[in-house]
Design a protein around this motif. Structure first.
Motif, PDB file in Angstrom:
ATOM      1  N   VAL A  38      43.487  46.518  45.859  1.00  0.00           N
ATOM      2  CA  VAL A  38      43.227  45.930  47.175  1.00  0.00           C
ATOM      3  C   VAL A  38      42.820  47.062  48.103  1.00  0.00           C
ATOM      4  N   VAL A  39      41.583  47.013  48.592  1.00  0.00           N
ATOM      5  CA  VAL A  39      41.032  48.053  49.459  1.00  0.00           C
ATOM      6  C   VAL A  39      40.309  47.372  50.619  1.00  0.00           C
ATOM      7  N   ASP A  40      40.650  47.760  51.831  1.00  0.00           N
ATOM      8  CA  ASP A  40      40.013  47.186  53.025  1.00  0.00           C
ATOM      9  C   ASP A  40      40.086  45.659  53.017  1.00  0.00           C
ATOM     10  N   ASP A  41      41.289  45.147  52.699  1.00  0.00           N
ATOM     11  CA  ASP A  41      41.526  43.703  52.690  1.00  0.00           C
ATOM     12  C   ASP A  41      40.585  42.963  51.741  1.00  0.00           C
ATOM     13  N   GLU A  42      40.269  43.610  50.622  1.00  0.00           N
ATOM     14  CA  GLU A  42      39.399  42.995  49.621  1.00  0.00           C
ATOM     15  C   GLU A  42      39.898  43.380  48.237  1.00  0.00           C
ATOM     16  N   VAL A  43      39.869  42.429  47.297  1.00  0.00           N
ATOM     17  CA  VAL A  43      40.257  42.715  45.917  1.00  0.00           C
ATOM     18  C   VAL A  43      39.055  43.305  45.190  1.00  0.00           C
ATOM     19  N   ILE A  44      39.272  44.460  44.556  1.00  0.00           N
ATOM     20  CA  ILE A  44      38.221  45.068  43.747  1.00  0.00           C
ATOM     21  C   ILE A  44      38.683  45.126  42.302  1.00  0.00           C
ATOM     22  N   VAL A  45      37.740  45.025  41.381  1.00  0.00           N
ATOM     23  CA  VAL A  45      38.071  45.003  39.950  1.00  0.00           C
ATOM     24  C   VAL A  45      37.111  45.921  39.206  1.00  0.00           C
ATOM     25  N   ARG A  46      37.587  46.409  38.073  1.00  0.00           N
ATOM     26  CA  ARG A  46      36.772  47.263  37.211  1.00  0.00           C
ATOM     27  C   ARG A  46      35.657  46.462  36.564  1.00  0.00           C
ATOM     28  N   VAL A  47      34.515  47.128  36.358  1.00  0.00           N
ATOM     29  CA  VAL A  47      33.371  46.543  35.659  1.00  0.00           C
ATOM     30  C   VAL A  47      32.916  47.527  34.597  1.00  0.00           C
ATOM     31  N   GLU A  53      33.733  46.530  41.604  1.00  0.00           N
ATOM     32  CA  GLU A  53      33.028  45.563  42.436  1.00  0.00           C
ATOM     33  C   GLU A  53      34.043  44.611  43.052  1.00  0.00           C
ATOM     34  N   PRO A  54      33.686  43.946  44.149  1.00  0.00           N
ATOM     35  CA  PRO A  54      34.599  42.966  44.738  1.00  0.00           C
ATOM     36  C   PRO A  54      34.831  41.804  43.776  1.00  0.00           C
ATOM     37  N   ALA A  55      36.066  41.340  43.730  1.00  0.00           N
ATOM     38  CA  ALA A  55      36.393  40.195  42.881  1.00  0.00           C
ATOM     39  C   ALA A  55      35.789  38.929  43.480  1.00  0.00           C
ATOM     40  N   THR A  56      35.205  38.101  42.617  1.00  0.00           N
ATOM     41  CA  THR A  56      34.649  36.820  43.050  1.00  0.00           C
ATOM     42  C   THR A  56      35.254  35.708  42.220  1.00  0.00           C
ATOM     43  N   GLY A  57      35.259  34.511  42.804  1.00  0.00           N
ATOM     44  CA  GLY A  57      35.795  33.376  42.070  1.00  0.00           C
ATOM     45  C   GLY A  57      37.305  33.411  41.976  1.00  0.00           C
ATOM     46  N   ASP A  58      37.821  32.798  40.925  1.00  0.00           N
ATOM     47  CA  ASP A  58      39.265  32.718  40.722  1.00  0.00           C
ATOM     48  C   ASP A  58      39.844  34.112  40.503  1.00  0.00           C
ATOM     49  N   GLN A  60      42.709  35.140  39.118  1.00  0.00           N
ATOM     50  CA  GLN A  60      43.249  35.396  37.786  1.00  0.00           C
ATOM     51  C   GLN A  60      42.133  35.658  36.782  1.00  0.00           C
ATOM     52  N   ASP A  61      41.032  34.900  36.866  1.00  0.00           N
ATOM     53  CA  ASP A  61      39.905  35.135  35.968  1.00  0.00           C
ATOM     54  C   ASP A  61      39.306  36.513  36.193  1.00  0.00           C
ATOM     55  N   ALA A  62      39.200  36.916  37.457  1.00  0.00           N
ATOM     56  CA  ALA A  62      38.649  38.234  37.772  1.00  0.00           C
ATOM     57  C   ALA A  62      39.532  39.345  37.213  1.00  0.00           C
ATOM     58  N   VAL A  63      40.845  39.182  37.363  1.00  0.00           N
ATOM     59  CA  VAL A  63      41.776  40.177  36.826  1.00  0.00           C
ATOM     60  C   VAL A  63      41.674  40.242  35.308  1.00  0.00           C
TER      61      VAL A  63
END
Length: 286
Positions: A38-47, A53-58, A60-63
């Motif tokens: 969680v950075v700058d009030d946004e969820v980021i995920v590894r690609v 990149e910012p998490a999009t959609g559900d 749990q699916d993004a994680v």
């Protein structure tokens, strides 16, 4: 619930996890690899490729997708560590046993390490773990383990691995001293037919009782069979405890039952007397 709390809930099934400060926020580290934060009030995920990149959609699916990216990278690293055969190779082998998606190639790798002076013992153990995780092994695994049973240094490890493989890849073992003692099976069952020659070759005694559905007093009959198996396969130790006697041949009863085998489970199961477990299409009793 805050955004970080939502992320914590989404990663709860993974572990071991550590939260670290990164990018001016909080990133969750999965066993040494950061994969969501969680950075700058946004969820980021590894690609793929090591980026974020910012998490999009559900969420749990993004994680889960991010975890898959990290896991794929880990598998590559673990294989490199195993090839290097350094201090990290033990942990790498265990991790691959649990996570490597290429199960057949992993088994061939482990078979090639059985005589390795440093990694051989763990390779035997991991083959047993693979059988437990997957419920199957390559056709060459069992013959290879059997070849090593007489080896003065490796035989004990081969026997342990072979037991794990057999127990976890067969519904029952007619050729071994093992539970169950009595097996209800459909008439003409193919698995029973496959195991009968193995039992004969091992010197085991298997009695097949046809038309068990016609037997009167089935519970008493099965209790007597279990007692007979115990009498013929066990010996009392110095303290009076009954133990399997390896010098006595394995002994099992197979009752062919033309009917609803599952319905017999409540009739026969009594923890103080008989234990009956239904594993379709068999009822196992001891």
């Amino acid at each position: 619930m805050s955004l970080l709390e939502r992320v914590r809930a989404a990663v709860a099934g993974y572990g071991p996890l550590t939260e670290v400060e990164m990018f001016g926020g909080v990133v969750v580290d999965w066993d040494g690899d950061p994969f969501v934060g969680v950075v700058d009030d946004e969820v980021i995920v590894r690609v793929p490729g090591g980026g974020w990149e910012p998490a999009t959609g559900d969420l749990q699916d993004a994680v889960n997708r991010a975890a898959g990216v990290v896991l794929a990278e880990c598998v590559v690293r673990w294989h490199e560590q195993l090839r290097e055969q350094g201090d990290d190779s033990y942990r790498a082998m265990l991790a691959l046993t649990q996570h490597d998606p290429e199960r057949e190639q992993l088994q061939r790798t482990l078979l090639g390490l059985l005589r390795h002076p440093k990694l051989g013992q763990l390779a035997f153990t991991c083959l047993g773990h693979l059988a437990r995780y997957d419920g199957e092994v390559l056709p060459e695994v069992v013959p290879r383990l059997k070849e090593l049973l007489d080896d003065p240094e490796l035989g004990v490890f081969a026997d342990e691995a072979l037991w794990d493989v057999e127990v976890n890849t067969n519904p029952f073992l007619l050729w071994r001293h093992s539970l169950p003692w009595v097996i209800f099976a459909p008439p003409g069952d193919q698995e029973v037919a496959r195991q009968l020659p193995l039992a004969e070759a091992a010197g085991a005694v298997v009695v097949v009782v046809p038309h068990a559905e016609a037997l009167p007093s089935l519970r008493e009959y099965v209790r007597d069979l279990c007692q007979e198996v115990e009498d013929r396969t066990h010996t009392a130790d110095e303290d009076g405890n009954l133990l399997v006697d390896p010098n006595k041949p394995p002994f099992h009863y197979v009752l062919e039952y033309d009917g609803d085998i599952a319905a017999l489970q409540p009739l026969l199961h009594d923890q103080e007397d008989l234990v009956a477990v239904f594993k379709a299409p068999y009822l196992e009793v001891w």
